[in-house]
Each structure stands twice: as C-alpha cells, then as structure tokens.
Write a protein that holds these residues in place. Structure first.
Motif, mmCIF file in Angstrom:
data_model
loop_
_atom_site.group_PDB
_atom_site.id
_atom_site.type_symbol
_atom_site.label_atom_id
_atom_site.label_comp_id
_atom_site.label_asym_id
_atom_site.label_seq_id
_atom_site.Cartn_x
_atom_site.Cartn_y
_atom_site.Cartn_z
ATOM 1 N N LYS A 75 12.886 -0.942 5.251
ATOM 2 C CA LYS A 75 12.132 -0.111 4.312
ATOM 3 C C LYS A 75 10.648 -0.449 4.218
ATOM 4 O O LYS A 75 9.887 0.320 3.619
ATOM 5 N N ASP A 108 3.425 -0.154 4.400
ATOM 6 C CA ASP A 108 4.341 0.984 4.289
ATOM 7 C C ASP A 108 5.576 0.549 3.501
ATOM 8 O O ASP A 108 6.090 -0.558 3.681
ATOM 9 N N HIS A 109 6.045 1.462 2.643
ATOM 10 C CA HIS A 109 7.305 1.209 1.938
ATOM 11 C C HIS A 109 8.002 2.543 1.681
ATOM 12 O O HIS A 109 7.376 3.505 1.239
ATOM 13 N N SER A 110 9.280 2.609 1.991
ATOM 14 C CA SER A 110 10.060 3.831 1.771
ATOM 15 C C SER A 110 11.139 3.594 0.729
ATOM 16 O O SER A 110 11.697 2.495 0.621
ATOM 17 N N ASN A 122 7.987 7.898 -0.237
ATOM 18 C CA ASN A 122 7.511 6.982 0.804
ATOM 19 C C ASN A 122 6.014 6.774 0.624
ATOM 20 O O ASN A 122 5.262 7.736 0.406
ATOM 21 N N ARG A 132 7.745 12.807 0.711
ATOM 22 C CA ARG A 132 9.166 12.877 0.448
ATOM 23 C C ARG A 132 9.707 14.237 0.900
ATOM 24 O O ARG A 132 8.962 15.207 1.022
#
Length: 297
Positions: A231, A263-265, A270, A294
């Motif tokens: 993630k 980055d992070h989802s 996201n 998203r």
C-alpha cells in the motif's frame, strides 16, 4: 508585417560596408545620413517592432506551467470503472517571469485539474481533464482550458515485470496558459517491476503542431520507487524539458526538477504527495504536488 519599399543593397569590400544609393556605392557618413533621411520614422518603427517581437519569435526556454506532475506506470482503471484523480501543485518559490508574454507567473502559483477516467477495456483507458485551473499573481483565478487522453497499455501492467504503454493527450489552451491554442502530448511508457523496486521512464514528446518532427519538444520523466509494502511506496522522480529535437536548450536554460514522493493507497482514497527542487536556473526552485484519486463506482 508591412514590407519596406526602400531597400538599399550592400556589399563588403575588405571589411568596409558600402551602400548602393542611386546605382553608386558610397560609404562613410554620407551613406548613414542618406539612410536616416530615407527611412526616417520607418527605421524606428522596425526597431521597436523587433524589440516587441523578439520574446515571441525566440524559443520559449523558461519553464511553462503544468497542471500534472506525474510519471505514468501503465496502470489503468478496470474495465467499466470510472476513476477521478485530482491534481494540484503549488510553487512557493518559482520563476518570477512568465514562460511567454502574457503567460502566468510561476512564483506562488497554484495549478490543478480534475482528471476523469474510464476503463474501456483491459488495455485502453479514456480520460478527460476538466476544469484546468490556476490561481496566480496578477491574474487571480483562471480557467486554462481542457484536454482529452487516450492511454493504451499492455493488459494488467501492474502484474508484469516488464510493462509498456503509450499515452496521447490533446489539449485546448487559453492564451495565458500556452501561446498555442492546440497542443498535444505523446508519452511512451516503459518500466520494470523488480519487487520491491520500480524503474519507470516516460520519454515524453510535446507537440505544438508546427515545424514538423524536429520541433517536437523532449520532456522526459523518470521514477525510481521502493515499495515499502503493498500500500505504500517511496520514490524519487525527475522531470525535465530539454527543448525541441532540432536543437536542445543550453543546460542552464533547461528545466530540471527532482522530487521526493510518498504514495499511499487505501479504500477511501489514494494519495501521492511530493516536494520538488529545481536543479537549474531555468527551473522553479521549490514545487509541491498532491494527487488524490479513487474509483467512483
């Protein structure tokens, strides 16, 4: 431009320039006085016009504004899915002159766009950028135009070690955003998923629709990422503009920016956020970028 009827011919004899006046070549102060009388105010008008036109006719070497700071990795929305990405970038320390006469001033400007995408097949995504907007010094809030995007990719690029794709964008620009009303982008996409590292290259060619192939502008983007887990990722990205293929800009005039990116989802949204630093005199010194995305269905 209006042509001048009076056009004396010149020749060079041993470094001395002679003017043809009434069929005879003369030199020195007589020629100079004759030219001044003959041209009069026309000479002054031409000189003034040259001063005004020079910034327009010369190559645009200052960094132009951009709504999207992103390296493409070939991933697309699933078939039948709508996706929204909201791009924003802010330049707290940027160039204080516009890239062209009448353009936006980069310093302390906010530029952004909402990108609407739809997964048509597992290898094709269509996108629409609208509205494209800015808030800048001297102009305040402006609408800058819009663009459409067609992205063709190897199916399931996320699952491939070697992936490839190509993206086409077609833009309609307001006069303060770009001196040309219609422009486009050709973005090849190649990369490697090496787990946990990603190496991605976008050798972008910007098209102003004038001057043929050699006038395409080479503006590559590169990303080296480390995937902390499924993630989250940390990345270094470099964005540059070398100029037209026929003749690159001098190094000091080329925009080069190096970004540190996170980055992070998640299920909700996201996030991609980064800070960029200019490496040359032709670059904005500090730029912040934020992308939120998203699926909508």
């Amino acid at each position: 431009m209006m042509a001048l009827r009076y056009s004396p011919t010149l020749k060079n004899t041993g470094g001395i320039v002679l003017a043809n006046i009434g069929g005879s070549f003369v030199s020195g102060h007589f020629a100079a006085r004759h030219w001044v009388r003959a041209l009069g105010n026309r000479a002054l008008a031409v000189m003034a016009l040259a001063v005004v036109a020079a910034p327009i006719l010369a190559p645009i070497m200052a960094q132009a504004q951009t709504d999207e700071i992103q390296v493409y990795d070939g991933s697309i929305a699933e078939k039948g899915k709508f996706n929204l990405t909201w791009h924003n970038n802010f330049t707290p320390v940027g160039l204080k002159t516009p890239a062209f006469p009448g353009g936006l001033i980069p310093d302390k400007s906010l530029n952004g766009v909402t990108e609407w995408a739809y997964g048509v097949t597992d290898w094709f995504e269509a996108g629409l950028y609208l509205p494209l907007y800015s808030i800048s010094q001297g102009r305040g809030a402006t609408i800058n135009g819009g663009k459409i995007r067609l992205l063709f990719t190897a199916p399931h690029a996320d699952d491939r070690m070697f992936f490839y794709a190509i993206n086409f964008e077609f833009s309609y620009n307001s006069k303060h955003w770009d001196p040309r009303t219609y422009t486009s982008e050709i973005r090849p996409i190649v990369g490697l998923h090496l787990h946990p590292f990603d190496i991605i290259v976008n050798p972008i060619l910007d098209n102003s629709w004038i001057g043929g192939f050699r006038s395409l502008d080479f503006a590559p983007a590169i990303r080296l990422a480390y995937n902390v887990n499924a993630k989250s990722a940390l990345a270094i990205e470099e964005y540059a503009d070398y100029g037209p293929l026929r003749q690159f800009y001098r190094t000091s005039e080329q925009p080069h920016q190096l970004f540190g990116v996170i980055d992070h989802s998640s299920k909700l949204v996201n996030i991609e956020a980064g800070v960029g630093f200019g490496l040359t005199a032709g670059s904005d010194k500090v730029t912040l970028k934020l992308m939120l995305s998203r699926d909508l269905n």
